[in-house]
Design an enzyme around this catalytic site. Structure first.
Site, PDB file in Angstrom:
ATOM      1  N   CYS A 152       0.826  -1.215   0.000  1.00 19.40           N
ATOM      2  CA  CYS A 152       0.000   0.000   0.000  1.00 19.40           C
ATOM      3  C   CYS A 152       0.864   1.270   0.000  1.00 19.40           C
ATOM      4  O   CYS A 152       1.586   1.532   0.957  1.00 19.40           O
ATOM      5  CB  CYS A 152      -0.908  -0.050   1.235  1.00 19.40           C
ATOM      6  SG  CYS A 152      -1.777   1.479   1.606  1.00 19.40           S
ATOM      7  N   CYS A 159       0.102   3.759   2.813  1.00 21.07           N
ATOM      8  CA  CYS A 159       0.581   3.194   4.082  1.00 21.07           C
ATOM      9  C   CYS A 159       2.066   3.499   4.259  1.00 21.07           C
ATOM     10  O   CYS A 159       2.526   3.811   5.366  1.00 21.07           O
ATOM     11  CB  CYS A 159       0.366   1.681   4.118  1.00 21.07           C
ATOM     12  SG  CYS A 159      -1.364   1.183   3.998  1.00 21.07           S
TER      13      CYS A 159
END
Length: 103
Positions: free
Chosen positions: A32, A35
């Site tokens: 991600c 993230c």
């Protein structure tokens, strides 16, 4: 040095739900992009505010927790106070926004 700890889903009860005080939980995934963007911001917060425990949970390994908390996107930040869910934020935040979220 960062005080952020990666926990596995089996430790969630002990590390978060049973903790007295404030815990910020970051549901993330290795793949991600957002993230990865928020990770250094969480590290910075962990070094500046030792009153907040910050833990990360790999969403790919925590499907039961994702369902339990209704998480449909990552990163998702859950703020717990004395074991109770107090607030939720989805998406990467700036350092200023993160500080306001945990205040």
């Amino acid at each position: 040095m960062s005080n952020v700890t990666v926990i596995n889903p089996n430790d969630f009860e002990q590390e978060v739900s049973a903790h007295k005080g404030t815990v910020l939980v970051d549901f993330f995934a290795q793949w991600c992009g957002p993230c990865k963007m928020i990770a250094p911001i969480l590290d910075q917060l962990s070094t500046e505010n030792d009153e907040i425990k910050i833990v990360k949970v790999d969403a790919d390994e925590a499907q039961d927790l994702m369902v339990k908390f209704g998480i449909r996107g990552i990163p998702t930040l859950l703020l717990f106070k004395d074991g109770e869910l107090a607030a939720t934020k989805v998406g990467a935040l700036s350092f200023t926004d993160l500080k306001a979220f945990v205040a």
